[in-house]
Motif scaffolding. Structure first.
Motif, PDB file in Angstrom:
ATOM      1  N   TYR A 190       0.966  -1.090   0.001  1.00  0.00           N
ATOM      2  CA  TYR A 190      -0.150   0.105   0.107  1.00  0.00           C
ATOM      3  C   TYR A 190       1.096   1.174  -0.078  1.00  0.00           C
ATOM      4  CZ  TYR A 190      -4.099  -2.829   1.663  1.00  0.00           C
ATOM      5  OH  TYR A 190      -4.957  -3.572   2.017  1.00  0.00           O
ATOM      6  N   SER A 191       0.421   2.342  -0.649  1.00  0.00           N
ATOM      7  CA  SER A 191       1.042   3.553  -0.477  1.00  0.00           C
ATOM      8  C   SER A 191       0.242   4.361   0.523  1.00  0.00           C
ATOM      9  CB  SER A 191       1.480   4.219  -1.833  1.00  0.00           C
ATOM     10  OG  SER A 191       0.113   4.830  -2.255  1.00  0.00           O
ATOM     11  N   SER A 209      -2.438   6.716   1.411  1.00  0.00           N
ATOM     12  CA  SER A 209      -3.661   7.242   0.621  1.00  0.00           C
ATOM     13  C   SER A 209      -3.701   8.389  -0.436  1.00  0.00           C
ATOM     14  CB  SER A 209      -4.716   7.023   1.680  1.00  0.00           C
ATOM     15  OG  SER A 209      -4.891   5.881   2.280  1.00  0.00           O
ATOM     16  N   ARG A 247     -10.654   3.646   0.597  1.00  0.00           N
ATOM     17  CA  ARG A 247     -10.050   2.861  -0.718  1.00  0.00           C
ATOM     18  C   ARG A 247      -8.427   2.550  -0.489  1.00  0.00           C
ATOM     19  NH1 ARG A 247      -6.638   6.423  -2.254  1.00  0.00           N
ATOM     20  NH2 ARG A 247      -6.939   7.506  -4.254  1.00  0.00           N
ATOM     21  N   LEU A 248      -7.910   2.812   0.389  1.00  0.00           N
ATOM     22  CA  LEU A 248      -6.366   2.474   0.834  1.00  0.00           C
ATOM     23  C   LEU A 248      -5.380   3.111   0.026  1.00  0.00           C
ATOM     24  CD1 LEU A 248      -7.412  -1.371   1.269  1.00  0.00           C
ATOM     25  CD2 LEU A 248      -6.918   0.451   3.096  1.00  0.00           C
ATOM     26  N   CYS A 249      -5.500   2.914  -1.401  1.00  0.00           N
ATOM     27  CA  CYS A 249      -4.451   3.758  -2.190  1.00  0.00           C
ATOM     28  C   CYS A 249      -4.611   3.545  -3.611  1.00  0.00           C
ATOM     29  CB  CYS A 249      -2.977   3.539  -1.954  1.00  0.00           C
ATOM     30  SG  CYS A 249      -2.491   1.797  -2.287  1.00  0.00           S
ATOM     31  N   SER A 250      -4.039   4.368  -4.340  1.00  0.00           N
ATOM     32  CA  SER A 250      -4.005   4.116  -5.934  1.00  0.00           C
ATOM     33  C   SER A 250      -3.117   3.234  -6.431  1.00  0.00           C
ATOM     34  CB  SER A 250      -4.039   5.748  -6.508  1.00  0.00           C
ATOM     35  OG  SER A 250      -5.072   6.150  -6.524  1.00  0.00           O
ATOM     36  N   ARG A 268      -5.747   3.799   9.928  1.00  0.00           N
ATOM     37  CA  ARG A 268      -4.927   4.723   9.127  1.00  0.00           C
ATOM     38  C   ARG A 268      -4.963   6.145  10.230  1.00  0.00           C
ATOM     39  NH1 ARG A 268      -3.246   4.414   3.197  1.00  0.00           N
ATOM     40  NH2 ARG A 268      -2.856   2.118   3.179  1.00  0.00           N
ATOM     41  N   GLN A 280      -0.423  -5.283   5.908  1.00  0.00           N
ATOM     42  CA  GLN A 280       0.514  -5.123   5.071  1.00  0.00           C
ATOM     43  C   GLN A 280       1.552  -6.237   5.015  1.00  0.00           C
ATOM     44  OE1 GLN A 280       1.074  -3.155   2.011  1.00  0.00           O
ATOM     45  NE2 GLN A 280       2.530  -4.838   1.987  1.00  0.00           N
ATOM     46  N   SER A 322     -11.898  -3.128  -2.562  1.00  0.00           N
ATOM     47  CA  SER A 322     -12.562  -1.837  -2.146  1.00  0.00           C
ATOM     48  C   SER A 322     -13.859  -1.514  -3.112  1.00  0.00           C
ATOM     49  CB  SER A 322     -11.699  -0.769  -1.796  1.00  0.00           C
ATOM     50  OG  SER A 322     -10.834  -1.085  -0.947  1.00  0.00           O
ATOM     51  N   PHE A 329     -17.572   3.001   2.965  1.00  0.00           N
ATOM     52  CA  PHE A 329     -18.302   2.771   1.589  1.00  0.00           C
ATOM     53  C   PHE A 329     -19.845   2.997   1.770  1.00  0.00           C
ATOM     54  CE2 PHE A 329     -14.583  -0.476   1.081  1.00  0.00           C
ATOM     55  CZ  PHE A 329     -13.928   0.393   0.843  1.00  0.00           C
ATOM     56  N   GLY A 368      -0.587  -2.985  -3.047  1.00  0.00           N
ATOM     57  CA  GLY A 368      -0.406  -1.671  -3.933  1.00  0.00           C
ATOM     58  C   GLY A 368      -0.954  -1.822  -5.296  1.00  0.00           C
ATOM     59  N   ARG A 419      -3.838  -3.233  -6.338  1.00  0.00           N
ATOM     60  CA  ARG A 419      -5.229  -2.806  -6.287  1.00  0.00           C
ATOM     61  C   ARG A 419      -5.772  -3.543  -7.513  1.00  0.00           C
ATOM     62  NH1 ARG A 419      -5.759  -2.586  -2.846  1.00  0.00           N
ATOM     63  NH2 ARG A 419      -7.607  -1.149  -2.499  1.00  0.00           N
TER      64      ARG A 419
END
Lengths: 396, 396
Positions: free
Chosen positions: A62-63, A65, A264-267, B16, B39, B98, B128, B240, B242
């Motif tokens: 994950y990066s 957010s 949604r955590l990250c892109s 977070r 993670q 997500s 959500f 990461g 997605r």
């Protein structure tokens, strides 16, 4: 089993819903020139590929957010070169410009709230609004004056106490219009008067022609009401990367939107790194060449369309689309005809029906959108096929 | 400028939101063991990196909105090996699990509709639901019986005519529970009786221990009411990337959800190809080894937590979390204390407060979630620091 009203009310993408007809045409052995979707044929910069072949970590984790800091810094530098004052902490990396629009709408409007939109508009605004139960209030731009920003009176006619924002793309998808400083000032004044946010979709800001300069919303005063939506999809021929930007100087708004971003955590992280590779290393000529290429294509499409009788359109100043009023009764039916029943030497053309780019019921039935995303010789050929198709459709 | 009620009502991610405290602790020179977020530290399979270094195209173009066919085929094969009958055309590739959850909720519920959720639940379900104005109806699972599915009477107590679905994760994040066939049958029967959809989040389905077998919702009759949510984030240490999955045998539901998928164009394409590389090439031993590693970690955490007085928890059967009731007044305050005011030789621990994983106001204040995503020696050390921290917190 039942479905939600919101999904039942949602239209299919006007850009994609006729794809089954194109697939059928291809199965039947036809070649289809795709002018329906803004998918550039240019190569993605090599800097992208070299960066993702040498990622800094063995774990795709994950990066943050808001996006990796390197990418937010790279975008900040990019904007500052254009005199757009966004710091890394004003920026949230989103999954495409799409997600930036969803976040914007959700953060400022509740179900039954309203957002003013200049129509015709990027069709998916409607889908995002439906998903979030936000009502779009259309204000109509017309082909006769190159789809310029409508008079302020038209905005005044639709605004209510439930209106929260104005959204538009500039340069415009689907019309190719580029708004002047004066036009934008009118929007800013109107927004201030009614205490509205402005969601400025500037995805095509580098695509302007004939010396037209794109004016960013960030060049105006009253910045706390501005949201800029951006994306690298078109600029770097990276539509599949899904790297977009939500940016605002409004700190409180930023914090609120971060809640959506965190949920949604990250892109996508690989593409985030790849985009850093592009932004930090690409030559200045790259975008100049891209612009030149699209201007050449725009000129060809303009030249070829000008030969066709009965069209109504102006030479577009930006983006890579042109919207055209054509002498057929219904462009969606016309497009189906082109795919099902028409070809020249086994070749046909697919464009997008403009009706789906309007919120007003029944509007745009005679208009279509051409994305000039193919190389010159193919564009000329496609325009010729289109012209012959119009004749054949009206003679059938 | 005002914000929407939906964003104001939204909580910050409990996983977070305390990160700024961790950042401060790190700036002060402390080492922080992160057991707050799922993670994994394991390396992403090499098949991912080799695939994305040799992409099949020089243009990162939009993919089909349902995902590239190669990836849908690869997932279909993967599921069929597990006797889960999903064809490529039952699958939509989503941007993480997500997005699959957002699409599911939006397609079956309107604002003010309700969805039953077994609590504690994956905290972002709440986010959500807030974004979409859907109301969550919690049914409580308790630590005393390992957070098993609550009695059917509890579901009957909350269901109304506005209830559209039941959502849960199995294996469970945050509790580590794995639901038995009998427990799931009760949920299916209840859903049938009240004509509800079942959204089964099976992201952790490969993470089961001690010979426990994961039972997919797809093993039951009445498939038109089932939605499976999946993701490769944890399975292949690719959070990461997605890349998620929405899957259903309900054709009409699939078509409706495709409208949402089309509106956001597609999921990240580089990661789609990378995931094909993993699914088609990874050895069978890979997942066996991953499972063994997590079972070892689970055992260490269980052993170490069993040494601490006053905890209430059961040995988790799956996922890589354990939820624990601890003898402190408020776990959020406790975590802040751990980051701000506590360390052993410059080291401290961050976990997640369980309160944010409940929809019931004030629930879970004494519970916390541990993600056992670090290597054994670090886990032992982190548990020791946690135990000492509890003592120090209660003595302050």
């Amino acid at each position: 089993m039942k479905f939600s009203e919101r999904v039942l009310n949602m239209q299919e993408s006007p850009i994609r819903k006729l794809i089954p007809f194109a697939e059928k045409a291809k199965k039947a052995g036809k070649k289809v020139y795709h002018l329906n979707i803004g998918q550039p044929d240019l190569e993605t910069p090599k800097e992208f590929f070299s960066t993702i072949s040498n990622l800094p970590s063995k774990v795709i984790a994950y990066s943050h957010s808001a996006g990796i800091i390197e990418l937010r810094e790279a975008f900040s530098n990019y904007y500052k070169k254009m005199n757009i004052d966004f710091d890394p902490e004003d920026i949230i990396i989103t999954t495409g410009g799409s997600e930036a629009i969803v976040f914007s709408l959700a953060a400022i409007s509740d179900p039954n709230d309203e957002v003013i939109v200049i129509e015709p508009f990027y069709a998916n605004y409607k889908g995002f609004a439906e998903m979030l139960n936000v009502k779009l209030l259309p204000v109509r731009a017309v082909p006769e004056n190159g789809y310029a920003v409508p008079p302020t009176e038209e905005f005044e006619k639709v605004v209510t106490s439930k209106t929260k924002a104005i959204i538009f793309s500039n340069p415009s998808n689907p019309t190719g219009a580029v708004y002047t400083r004066e036009e934008l000032q009118r929007i800013v004044d109107f927004a201030k008067k009614h205490d509205l946010y402005i969601i400025s979709d500037e995805v095509y800001k580098e695509f302007t022609f004939d010396g037209t300069k794109h004016v960013s919303i960030m060049e105006f005063e009253d910045k706390e009401r501005f949201i800029v939506v951006d994306s690298i999809s078109k600029r770097y021929s990276g539509c599949g990367m899904r790297i977009g930007v939500f940016a605002t100087k409004n700190k409180e708004l930023y914090s609120q939107v971060m809640k959506f971003a965190q949920s949604r955590l990250c892109s996508p992280v690989v593409e985030q790194y790849g985009t850093v590779g592009i932004l930090n290393n690409i030559s200045e000529e790259y975008m100049e060449n891209v612009k030149k290429e699209y201007m050449k294509r725009r000129d060809i499409v303009y030249e070829e369309l000008s030969k066709i009788e009965g069209l109504s359109f102006e030479k577009p100043k930006g983006s890579f689309y042109v919207s055209v009023k054509v002498p057929v009764d219904n462009t969606e039916e016309f497009i189906k005809f082109m795919l099902n029943d028409f070809d020249i030497d086994g070749e046909t053309v697919m464009v997008a029906p403009l009706n789906g780019f309007y919120a007003t019921e029944g509007a745009g039935l005679q208009e279509l959108r051409i994305a000039y995303v193919l190389e010159p010789s193919k564009l000329r050929r496609a325009c010729y096929i289109l012209a012959e198709g119009i004749k054949a459709y009206n003679n059938k």
